[in-house]
Design a protein around this motif. Structure first.
Motif, PDB file in Angstrom:
ATOM      1  N   ILE A 110       0.847  -1.203   0.000  1.00 28.63           N
ATOM      2  CA  ILE A 110       0.000   0.000   0.000  1.00 28.63           C
ATOM      3  C   ILE A 110       0.879   1.248   0.000  1.00 28.63           C
ATOM      4  O   ILE A 110       0.690   2.164  -0.805  1.00 28.63           O
ATOM      5  CB  ILE A 110      -0.960  -0.007   1.210  1.00 28.63           C
ATOM      6  CG1 ILE A 110      -1.999  -1.126   1.053  1.00 28.63           C
ATOM      7  CG2 ILE A 110      -1.640   1.356   1.367  1.00 28.63           C
ATOM      8  CD1 ILE A 110      -2.811  -1.392   2.309  1.00 28.63           C
ATOM      9  N   ASP A 111       1.846   1.293   0.917  1.00 24.80           N
ATOM     10  CA  ASP A 111       2.727   2.467   1.027  1.00 24.80           C
ATOM     11  C   ASP A 111       3.504   2.730  -0.259  1.00 24.80           C
ATOM     12  O   ASP A 111       3.748   3.873  -0.625  1.00 24.80           O
ATOM     13  CB  ASP A 111       3.716   2.298   2.190  1.00 24.80           C
ATOM     14  CG  ASP A 111       3.038   2.342   3.551  1.00 24.80           C
ATOM     15  OD1 ASP A 111       1.871   2.794   3.628  1.00 24.80           O
ATOM     16  OD2 ASP A 111       3.665   1.898   4.537  1.00 24.80           O
ATOM     17  N   ASP A 112       3.899   1.653  -0.953  1.00 26.52           N
ATOM     18  CA  ASP A 112       4.665   1.796  -2.189  1.00 26.52           C
ATOM     19  C   ASP A 112       3.786   2.097  -3.397  1.00 26.52           C
ATOM     20  O   ASP A 112       4.289   2.270  -4.509  1.00 26.52           O
ATOM     21  CB  ASP A 112       5.477   0.524  -2.464  1.00 26.52           C
ATOM     22  CG  ASP A 112       6.633   0.342  -1.504  1.00 26.52           C
ATOM     23  OD1 ASP A 112       6.958   1.294  -0.760  1.00 26.52           O
ATOM     24  OD2 ASP A 112       7.222  -0.762  -1.493  1.00 26.52           O
ATOM     25  N   GLY A 113       2.462   2.119  -3.189  1.00 23.69           N
ATOM     26  CA  GLY A 113       1.557   2.428  -4.285  1.00 23.69           C
ATOM     27  C   GLY A 113       1.258   1.259  -5.202  1.00 23.69           C
ATOM     28  O   GLY A 113       0.620   1.439  -6.242  1.00 23.69           O
ATOM     29  N   VAL A 114       1.710   0.059  -4.832  1.00 25.25           N
ATOM     30  CA  VAL A 114       1.385  -1.125  -5.635  1.00 25.25           C
ATOM     31  C   VAL A 114      -0.104  -1.411  -5.502  1.00 25.25           C
ATOM     32  O   VAL A 114      -0.804  -1.621  -6.488  1.00 25.25           O
ATOM     33  CB  VAL A 114       2.229  -2.348  -5.200  1.00 25.25           C
ATOM     34  CG1 VAL A 114       1.797  -3.605  -5.944  1.00 25.25           C
ATOM     35  CG2 VAL A 114       3.714  -2.073  -5.420  1.00 25.25           C
ATOM     36  N   ILE A 115      -0.597  -1.395  -4.266  1.00 22.91           N
ATOM     37  CA  ILE A 115      -2.038  -1.513  -4.016  1.00 22.91           C
ATOM     38  C   ILE A 115      -2.563  -0.091  -3.902  1.00 22.91           C
ATOM     39  O   ILE A 115      -2.161   0.662  -3.033  1.00 22.91           O
ATOM     40  CB  ILE A 115      -2.336  -2.304  -2.727  1.00 22.91           C
ATOM     41  CG1 ILE A 115      -1.877  -3.756  -2.875  1.00 22.91           C
ATOM     42  CG2 ILE A 115      -3.836  -2.246  -2.407  1.00 22.91           C
ATOM     43  CD1 ILE A 115      -2.048  -4.584  -1.612  1.00 22.91           C
ATOM     44  N   ARG A 116      -3.465   0.278  -4.825  1.00 28.64           N
ATOM     45  CA  ARG A 116      -4.003   1.638  -4.847  1.00 28.64           C
ATOM     46  C   ARG A 116      -5.249   1.782  -4.002  1.00 28.64           C
ATOM     47  O   ARG A 116      -5.696   2.887  -3.742  1.00 28.64           O
ATOM     48  CB  ARG A 116      -4.315   2.050  -6.276  1.00 28.64           C
ATOM     49  CG  ARG A 116      -3.078   2.141  -7.144  1.00 28.64           C
ATOM     50  CD  ARG A 116      -3.391   2.609  -8.526  1.00 28.64           C
ATOM     51  NE  ARG A 116      -4.263   1.636  -9.200  1.00 28.64           N
ATOM     52  CZ  ARG A 116      -5.038   1.910 -10.228  1.00 28.64           C
ATOM     53  NH1 ARG A 116      -5.078   3.118 -10.724  1.00 28.64           N
ATOM     54  NH2 ARG A 116      -5.780   0.982 -10.790  1.00 28.64           N
ATOM     55  N   GLY A 117      -5.853   0.673  -3.603  1.00 28.14           N
ATOM     56  CA  GLY A 117      -7.057   0.738  -2.792  1.00 28.14           C
ATOM     57  C   GLY A 117      -7.829  -0.559  -2.901  1.00 28.14           C
ATOM     58  O   GLY A 117      -7.415  -1.495  -3.589  1.00 28.14           O
ATOM     59  N   PHE A 118      -8.939  -0.609  -2.222  1.00 29.81           N
ATOM     60  CA  PHE A 118      -9.798  -1.781  -2.220  1.00 29.81           C
ATOM     61  C   PHE A 118     -11.190  -1.332  -2.624  1.00 29.81           C
ATOM     62  O   PHE A 118     -11.648  -0.273  -2.206  1.00 29.81           O
ATOM     63  CB  PHE A 118      -9.830  -2.417  -0.821  1.00 29.81           C
ATOM     64  CG  PHE A 118      -8.474  -2.877  -0.366  1.00 29.81           C
ATOM     65  CD1 PHE A 118      -7.616  -2.015   0.287  1.00 29.81           C
ATOM     66  CD2 PHE A 118      -8.055  -4.167  -0.619  1.00 29.81           C
ATOM     67  CE1 PHE A 118      -6.360  -2.429   0.698  1.00 29.81           C
ATOM     68  CE2 PHE A 118      -6.815  -4.597  -0.208  1.00 29.81           C
ATOM     69  CZ  PHE A 118      -5.954  -3.727   0.449  1.00 29.81           C
ATOM     70  N   SER A 119     -11.853  -2.129  -3.453  1.00 26.90           N
ATOM     71  CA  SER A 119     -13.172  -1.724  -3.909  1.00 26.90           C
ATOM     72  C   SER A 119     -14.017  -2.942  -4.244  1.00 26.90           C
ATOM     73  O   SER A 119     -13.512  -4.053  -4.333  1.00 26.90           O
ATOM     74  CB  SER A 119     -13.054  -0.823  -5.149  1.00 26.90           C
ATOM     75  OG  SER A 119     -12.477  -1.530  -6.212  1.00 26.90           O
ATOM     76  N   ALA A 120     -15.300  -2.687  -4.434  1.00 25.63           N
ATOM     77  CA  ALA A 120     -16.235  -3.729  -4.831  1.00 25.63           C
ATOM     78  C   ALA A 120     -16.328  -3.765  -6.351  1.00 25.63           C
ATOM     79  O   ALA A 120     -16.269  -2.724  -7.006  1.00 25.63           O
ATOM     80  CB  ALA A 120     -17.605  -3.456  -4.230  1.00 25.63           C
ATOM     81  N   ARG A 121     -16.468  -4.946  -6.923  1.00 21.33           N
ATOM     82  CA  ARG A 121     -16.740  -5.056  -8.359  1.00 21.33           C
ATOM     83  C   ARG A 121     -18.248  -4.961  -8.525  1.00 21.33           C
ATOM     84  O   ARG A 121     -18.997  -5.725  -7.935  1.00 21.33           O
ATOM     85  CB  ARG A 121     -16.196  -6.370  -8.904  1.00 21.33           C
ATOM     86  CG  ARG A 121     -14.683  -6.390  -8.860  1.00 21.33           C
ATOM     87  CD  ARG A 121     -14.088  -7.541  -9.568  1.00 21.33           C
ATOM     88  NE  ARG A 121     -14.784  -8.783  -9.289  1.00 21.33           N
ATOM     89  CZ  ARG A 121     -14.269  -9.971  -9.452  1.00 21.33           C
ATOM     90  NH1 ARG A 121     -13.053 -10.096  -9.890  1.00 21.33           N
ATOM     91  NH2 ARG A 121     -14.961 -11.053  -9.187  1.00 21.33           N
ATOM     92  N   VAL A 122     -18.681  -4.024  -9.327  1.00 21.08           N
ATOM     93  CA  VAL A 122     -20.094  -3.687  -9.427  1.00 21.08           C
ATOM     94  C   VAL A 122     -20.678  -4.196 -10.737  1.00 21.08           C
ATOM     95  O   VAL A 122     -20.073  -4.050 -11.795  1.00 21.08           O
ATOM     96  CB  VAL A 122     -20.273  -2.149  -9.335  1.00 21.08           C
ATOM     97  CG1 VAL A 122     -21.720  -1.744  -9.543  1.00 21.08           C
ATOM     98  CG2 VAL A 122     -19.742  -1.637  -8.006  1.00 21.08           C
ATOM     99  N   ASN A 123     -21.864  -4.767 -10.668  1.00 16.14           N
ATOM    100  CA  ASN A 123     -22.639  -5.082 -11.854  1.00 16.14           C
ATOM    101  C   ASN A 123     -23.394  -3.791 -12.182  1.00 16.14           C
ATOM    102  O   ASN A 123     -24.379  -3.453 -11.526  1.00 16.14           O
ATOM    103  CB  ASN A 123     -23.613  -6.227 -11.576  1.00 16.14           C
ATOM    104  CG  ASN A 123     -24.460  -6.564 -12.781  1.00 16.14           C
ATOM    105  OD1 ASN A 123     -24.877  -5.683 -13.528  1.00 16.14           O
ATOM    106  ND2 ASN A 123     -24.736  -7.845 -12.963  1.00 16.14           N
ATOM    107  N   HIS A 124     -22.906  -3.039 -13.167  1.00 17.58           N
ATOM    108  CA  HIS A 124     -23.426  -1.710 -13.444  1.00 17.58           C
ATOM    109  C   HIS A 124     -24.885  -1.726 -13.876  1.00 17.58           C
ATOM    110  O   HIS A 124     -25.638  -0.824 -13.524  1.00 17.58           O
ATOM    111  CB  HIS A 124     -22.555  -1.002 -14.478  1.00 17.58           C
ATOM    112  CG  HIS A 124     -21.163  -0.798 -13.971  1.00 17.58           C
ATOM    113  ND1 HIS A 124     -20.848   0.164 -13.053  1.00 17.58           N
ATOM    114  CD2 HIS A 124     -20.017  -1.467 -14.218  1.00 17.58           C
ATOM    115  CE1 HIS A 124     -19.567   0.096 -12.760  1.00 17.58           C
ATOM    116  NE2 HIS A 124     -19.037  -0.882 -13.460  1.00 17.58           N
ATOM    117  N   GLU A 125     -25.294  -2.744 -14.601  1.00 17.72           N
ATOM    118  CA  GLU A 125     -26.687  -2.818 -15.036  1.00 17.72           C
ATOM    119  C   GLU A 125     -27.610  -2.973 -13.826  1.00 17.72           C
ATOM    120  O   GLU A 125     -28.614  -2.276 -13.715  1.00 17.72           O
ATOM    121  CB  GLU A 125     -26.867  -3.984 -16.008  1.00 17.72           C
ATOM    122  CG  GLU A 125     -28.207  -3.951 -16.705  1.00 17.72           C
ATOM    123  CD  GLU A 125     -28.267  -4.949 -17.849  1.00 17.72           C
ATOM    124  OE1 GLU A 125     -29.365  -5.095 -18.398  1.00 17.72           O
ATOM    125  OE2 GLU A 125     -27.246  -5.567 -18.190  1.00 17.72           O
TER     126      GLU A 125
END
Length: 171
Positions: free
Chosen positions: A66-81
């Motif tokens: 995280i500190d090195d910027g390899v992991i930019r964050g955590f998020s949910a994968r969304v079904n946009h429809e």
């Protein structure tokens, strides 16, 4: 440029705004990334057990990524429809030379903008948008995008179906 036997590491160009050179990842780091890409809610304990390190080691490695910027964050994968965005499109843009930063800022403010990339080839920018319907998509393109002075032209590619790819354990 240095070669670690598995991954090529490129040095940062002096004077560039690209930050430090990319981190060299070992097999454990790559396994941790694969686990977190598949399940961003995986516990430290679970990650540690699956990569065969202590919880403290897994915690330290994840924080370093995280500190090195390899992991930019955590998020949910969304079904946009299912989330009420039934129309998706990739929009290509030709822009005025050297206006990337200005255009990027304006694109980031667009409702439904999901991904923006500066690319090479027949156009300059690739923009992914999700909107509730085609009427909203039309208004976004004709009213918002084409009103940006630095945008010379656009081309809209409707997405009929999309599939998120899960991380391949073999990679």
């Amino acid at each position: 440029m240095a070669d670690d036997g598995e991954r090529t590491v490129y040095e940062a160009v002096p004077g560039s705004n690209q930050g430090p050179a990319p981190r060299t990842l070992d097999a454990i780091d790559r396994d941790i990334l694969r686990i977190l890409q598949t399940d961003g809610r995986a516990s430290i304990r679970s990650v540690a057990e699956r990569v065969h390190v202590s919880r403290a080691n897994a915690y330290a490695r994840i924080n370093r990524l995280i500190d090195d910027g390899v992991i930019r964050g955590f998020s949910a994968r969304v079904n946009h429809e299912r989330a009420g965005h039934g129309a998706s499109a990739y929009i290509t843009l030709k822009i005025v030379q050297n206006s990337w930063r200005t255009v990027r800022e304006q694109l980031q403010a667009l409702p439904g903008a999901a991904h923006i990339a500066l690319v090479s080839g027949d156009f300059d920018v690739l923009l992914l948008v999700h909107t509730p319907d085609n009427r909203t998509l039309r208004e976004l393109v004709l009213t918002r995008l084409q009103a940006i002075p630095e945008v010379l032209s656009t081309r809209t590619l409707l997405v009929f179906e999309e599939t998120d790819l899960d991380p391949d354990p073999a990679r």
